[in-house]
Scaffold this motif. Structure first.
Motif, PDB file in Angstrom:
ATOM      1  N   PRO A  33     -33.433  58.661 -47.861  1.00  0.00           N
ATOM      2  CA  PRO A  33     -33.432  59.638 -47.224  1.00  0.00           C
ATOM      3  C   PRO A  33     -32.627  60.852 -46.267  1.00  0.00           C
ATOM      4  CG  PRO A  33     -34.254  58.479 -46.425  1.00  0.00           C
ATOM      5  CD  PRO A  33     -33.821  57.773 -47.177  1.00  0.00           C
ATOM      6  N   ALA A  34     -32.601  62.219 -46.485  1.00  0.00           N
ATOM      7  CA  ALA A  34     -31.552  62.831 -45.571  1.00  0.00           C
ATOM      8  C   ALA A  34     -31.802  62.418 -44.004  1.00  0.00           C
ATOM      9  CB  ALA A  34     -31.640  63.781 -45.968  1.00  0.00           C
ATOM     10  N   GLY A  35     -30.040  61.846 -43.409  1.00  0.00           N
ATOM     11  CA  GLY A  35     -30.694  61.432 -42.334  1.00  0.00           C
ATOM     12  C   GLY A  35     -29.855  60.400 -41.155  1.00  0.00           C
ATOM     13  N   ASP A  36     -31.023  59.329 -42.964  1.00  0.00           N
ATOM     14  CA  ASP A  36     -30.440  58.082 -42.692  1.00  0.00           C
ATOM     15  C   ASP A  36     -29.015  57.333 -42.617  1.00  0.00           C
ATOM     16  OD1 ASP A  36     -30.929  55.329 -42.732  1.00  0.00           O
ATOM     17  OD2 ASP A  36     -31.902  54.987 -44.419  1.00  0.00           O
ATOM     18  N   PRO A  37     -28.824  56.699 -42.346  1.00  0.00           N
ATOM     19  CA  PRO A  37     -27.508  56.559 -41.945  1.00  0.00           C
ATOM     20  C   PRO A  37     -26.759  55.375 -42.930  1.00  0.00           C
ATOM     21  CG  PRO A  37     -27.086  56.551 -40.073  1.00  0.00           C
ATOM     22  CD  PRO A  37     -29.417  57.254 -40.533  1.00  0.00           C
ATOM     23  N   GLY A  38     -28.433  54.410 -42.783  1.00  0.00           N
ATOM     24  CA  GLY A  38     -28.514  53.304 -42.483  1.00  0.00           C
ATOM     25  C   GLY A  38     -27.171  52.639 -42.070  1.00  0.00           C
ATOM     26  N   TRP A  39     -26.139  51.440 -42.615  1.00  0.00           N
ATOM     27  CA  TRP A  39     -25.997  50.158 -41.831  1.00  0.00           C
ATOM     28  C   TRP A  39     -24.850  50.838 -40.455  1.00  0.00           C
ATOM     29  CZ3 TRP A  39     -27.190  44.585 -43.929  1.00  0.00           C
ATOM     30  CH2 TRP A  39     -28.664  44.411 -43.806  1.00  0.00           C
ATOM     31  N   PHE A  40     -23.967  51.935 -41.411  1.00  0.00           N
ATOM     32  CA  PHE A  40     -23.125  51.834 -40.769  1.00  0.00           C
ATOM     33  C   PHE A  40     -22.901  53.481 -40.792  1.00  0.00           C
ATOM     34  CE2 PHE A  40     -22.933  47.778 -43.643  1.00  0.00           C
ATOM     35  CZ  PHE A  40     -22.433  46.871 -41.995  1.00  0.00           C
ATOM     36  N   GLY A  41     -22.601  54.312 -41.813  1.00  0.00           N
ATOM     37  CA  GLY A  41     -22.700  55.648 -41.273  1.00  0.00           C
ATOM     38  C   GLY A  41     -21.438  56.403 -41.157  1.00  0.00           C
ATOM     39  N   TYR A 117     -23.433  51.845 -48.534  1.00  0.00           N
ATOM     40  CA  TYR A 117     -23.324  52.677 -48.525  1.00  0.00           C
ATOM     41  C   TYR A 117     -24.680  53.012 -48.892  1.00  0.00           C
ATOM     42  CZ  TYR A 117     -18.714  52.873 -48.722  1.00  0.00           C
ATOM     43  OH  TYR A 117     -17.596  53.680 -48.374  1.00  0.00           O
ATOM     44  N   GLY A 118     -26.421  52.225 -48.336  1.00  0.00           N
ATOM     45  CA  GLY A 118     -27.478  52.360 -49.128  1.00  0.00           C
ATOM     46  C   GLY A 118     -28.122  52.580 -48.102  1.00  0.00           C
ATOM     47  N   ASN A 119     -29.354  53.591 -48.412  1.00  0.00           N
ATOM     48  CA  ASN A 119     -30.180  53.497 -46.787  1.00  0.00           C
ATOM     49  C   ASN A 119     -30.587  52.661 -46.569  1.00  0.00           C
ATOM     50  OD1 ASN A 119     -31.925  52.716 -48.791  1.00  0.00           O
ATOM     51  ND2 ASN A 119     -32.968  54.887 -49.184  1.00  0.00           N
ATOM     52  N   THR A 120     -30.988  52.362 -44.947  1.00  0.00           N
ATOM     53  CA  THR A 120     -31.266  51.171 -44.552  1.00  0.00           C
ATOM     54  C   THR A 120     -33.249  50.193 -45.683  1.00  0.00           C
ATOM     55  OG1 THR A 120     -31.458  52.039 -42.835  1.00  0.00           O
ATOM     56  CG2 THR A 120     -32.695  50.809 -42.650  1.00  0.00           C
ATOM     57  N   GLY A 301     -26.074  65.817 -41.176  1.00  0.00           N
ATOM     58  CA  GLY A 301     -26.678  64.878 -39.133  1.00  0.00           C
ATOM     59  C   GLY A 301     -27.500  63.459 -39.646  1.00  0.00           C
ATOM     60  N   THR A 302     -27.545  63.214 -38.615  1.00  0.00           N
ATOM     61  CA  THR A 302     -28.235  61.188 -39.258  1.00  0.00           C
ATOM     62  C   THR A 302     -29.244  61.563 -37.614  1.00  0.00           C
ATOM     63  OG1 THR A 302     -26.328  60.254 -37.412  1.00  0.00           O
ATOM     64  CG2 THR A 302     -26.358  60.301 -39.323  1.00  0.00           C
ATOM     65  N   THR A 303     -29.887  60.960 -38.283  1.00  0.00           N
ATOM     66  CA  THR A 303     -31.240  60.580 -37.428  1.00  0.00           C
ATOM     67  C   THR A 303     -30.515  58.831 -35.971  1.00  0.00           C
ATOM     68  OG1 THR A 303     -32.269  58.289 -38.506  1.00  0.00           O
ATOM     69  CG2 THR A 303     -33.045  60.997 -38.915  1.00  0.00           C
ATOM     70  N   CYS A 304     -29.891  58.254 -36.648  1.00  0.00           N
ATOM     71  CA  CYS A 304     -30.101  58.049 -35.380  1.00  0.00           C
ATOM     72  C   CYS A 304     -27.695  57.339 -35.504  1.00  0.00           C
ATOM     73  CB  CYS A 304     -30.545  56.432 -35.433  1.00  0.00           C
ATOM     74  SG  CYS A 304     -30.291  55.303 -36.537  1.00  0.00           S
ATOM     75  N   ALA A 305     -27.472  56.469 -34.850  1.00  0.00           N
ATOM     76  CA  ALA A 305     -26.210  56.215 -34.814  1.00  0.00           C
ATOM     77  C   ALA A 305     -26.205  55.330 -35.968  1.00  0.00           C
ATOM     78  CB  ALA A 305     -25.254  55.585 -33.309  1.00  0.00           C
ATOM     79  N   HIS A 306     -26.780  54.318 -36.290  1.00  0.00           N
ATOM     80  CA  HIS A 306     -26.722  53.523 -37.563  1.00  0.00           C
ATOM     81  C   HIS A 306     -27.959  52.508 -37.070  1.00  0.00           C
ATOM     82  CE1 HIS A 306     -24.475  50.772 -34.765  1.00  0.00           C
ATOM     83  NE2 HIS A 306     -25.467  49.486 -35.450  1.00  0.00           N
ATOM     84  N   THR A 307     -28.390  51.613 -38.734  1.00  0.00           N
ATOM     85  CA  THR A 307     -29.800  50.823 -38.250  1.00  0.00           C
ATOM     86  C   THR A 307     -28.877  49.371 -37.971  1.00  0.00           C
ATOM     87  OG1 THR A 307     -30.213  51.130 -40.159  1.00  0.00           O
ATOM     88  CG2 THR A 307     -31.651  52.801 -39.139  1.00  0.00           C
ATOM     89  N   GLU A 308     -29.639  48.600 -37.327  1.00  0.00           N
ATOM     90  CA  GLU A 308     -29.345  47.440 -37.541  1.00  0.00           C
ATOM     91  C   GLU A 308     -30.237  45.692 -39.086  1.00  0.00           C
ATOM     92  OE1 GLU A 308     -26.684  45.584 -35.864  1.00  0.00           O
ATOM     93  OE2 GLU A 308     -26.854  47.329 -34.044  1.00  0.00           O
ATOM     94  N   PRO A 309     -29.667  45.498 -38.955  1.00  0.00           N
ATOM     95  CA  PRO A 309     -30.601  44.279 -39.977  1.00  0.00           C
ATOM     96  C   PRO A 309     -32.090  44.115 -39.134  1.00  0.00           C
ATOM     97  CG  PRO A 309     -27.978  43.814 -40.478  1.00  0.00           C
ATOM     98  CD  PRO A 309     -27.870  44.719 -39.376  1.00  0.00           C
TER      99      PRO A 309
END
Length: 329
Positions: A33-41, A117-120, A301-309
């Motif tokens: 989804p748009a704005g999802d940086p995944g684990w890195f971004g 590069y994948g989404n979360t 833009g992103t919804t957060c800096a990155h997500t974590e496992p």
């Protein structure tokens, strides 16, 4: 790009589509989804390093070479992997099975592209698949020593070989490599992937990774697999690729397999030749579709800096190997 390069690029993309993407990228999402940086971004060191697919693949070969120096990993492969051929009774023969090797490489590429590069959800999914397979890899070596792919000490070693292989190949063969503290950012960011696979107390800088690898030296040996995969008697171009892989190894690992660096001039010339090949292929193929889709996903833009496992040690269900393969086919 001139016409010959365009034609070559199209050929390489078609081959990647046919051999890798259609088989091993199924179920992965890079555009939404748009704005999802995944684990890195965007702006991450991982996005920069993994964007050069050809250097990434070469780095994975470097990691695999060092791994073979661990007798436990060698016997894990002999007992559980499709990398080697088997006789009619299913016993492993220490000869690489080209089809099995292609499958292993395809899964590896998909994992390191998917987590980068994948989404979360994609990053979580591919990590869960690898963890689930690790849970099934337990056994006993011919010398009586046991092995367990979930062992934290083994996971730390295995993680160090991978991050070292990828980062070192990047340093030598990327046209715009990260160095010093910028490269240490890559080591620090990549720890997220190791944690997602169940690793703990992982090295987070180049120096820590080298120390981790060296600390394992008393347990290493020149395994049959490593011996068969090296030497000056290998045919061209296999010997040239083999040399380039050995060239990335720490000094003590080179000594273990009897590898001696050539004089600085010859070494620079050899590296320049390999650099030209790797970057010629990258120029022709262009940036991967997955990277471009990830860039577009966060363009506004992103919804957060990155997500974590989100993996918590010990929380996975125990599945048989055939159940794992069916679940993530």
């Amino acid at each position: 790009m001139d016409m010959p390069h365009q034609v070559l690029g199209q050929m390489l993309q078609r081959k990647f589509d046919h051999d890798i993407r259609r088989h091993y990228f199924r179920g992965m999402e890079f555009a939404e989804p748009a704005g999802d940086p995944g684990w890195f971004g965007p702006g991450s060191a991982v996005w920069h390093v993994h964007s050069h697919t050809e250097a990434l693949i070469f780095g994975l070969q470097c990691a695999a070479y060092i791994e073979r120096l661990d007798p436990s990993i060698y016997w894990m492969g002999m007992h559980h992997s499709r990398l080697v051929k088997r006789d009619e009774q299913g016993n492993a023969i220490p000869v690489i099975d080209p089809k099995g090797a292609a499958v292993r490489l395809g899964h590896s590429i998909a994992f390191f592209i998917g987590t980068a590069y994948g989404n979360t959800e994609t990053a979580e999914r591919v990590s869960r698949a690898v963890r689930s397979m690790h849970h099934t890899i337990k056994g006993t070596r011919p010398d009586g020593a046991t092995y367990d792919a979930d062992d934290p000490d083994w996971l730390r070693w295995n993680y160090a070989t991978v991050v070292w292989g990828i980062a070192t190949a990047h340093e030598i063969y990327h046209p715009n490599p990260l160095r010093g503290k910028k490269l240490d950012r890559y080591y620090g960011e990549f720890v997220r992937v190791g944690h997602a696979l169940g690793g703990t107390d992982l090295p987070a800088t180049k120096a820590e990774t080298l120390e981790c690898l060296h600390s394992y030296l008393p347990r290493l040996a020149l395994t049959h697999g490593a011996a068969m995969a090296t030497g000056s008697n290998l045919p061209m171009p296999q010997s040239a690729v083999d040399w380039a892989i050995r060239d990335t190894m720490p000094k003590w690992a080179k000594q273990l397999i009897g590898h001696t660096d050539p004089n600085p001039i010859e070494r620079a010339a050899r590296r320049a030749t390999v650099w030209s090949i790797i970057n010629g292929l990258h120029t022709a193929a262009g940036t991967s579709i997955e990277f471009r889709q990830a860039q577009a996903r966060v363009a506004d833009g992103t919804t957060c800096a990155h997500t974590e496992p989100t993996y918590v040690l010990g929380s996975d269900p125990q599945l048989a190997r055939d159940e794992v393969e069916h679940s993530f086919a």
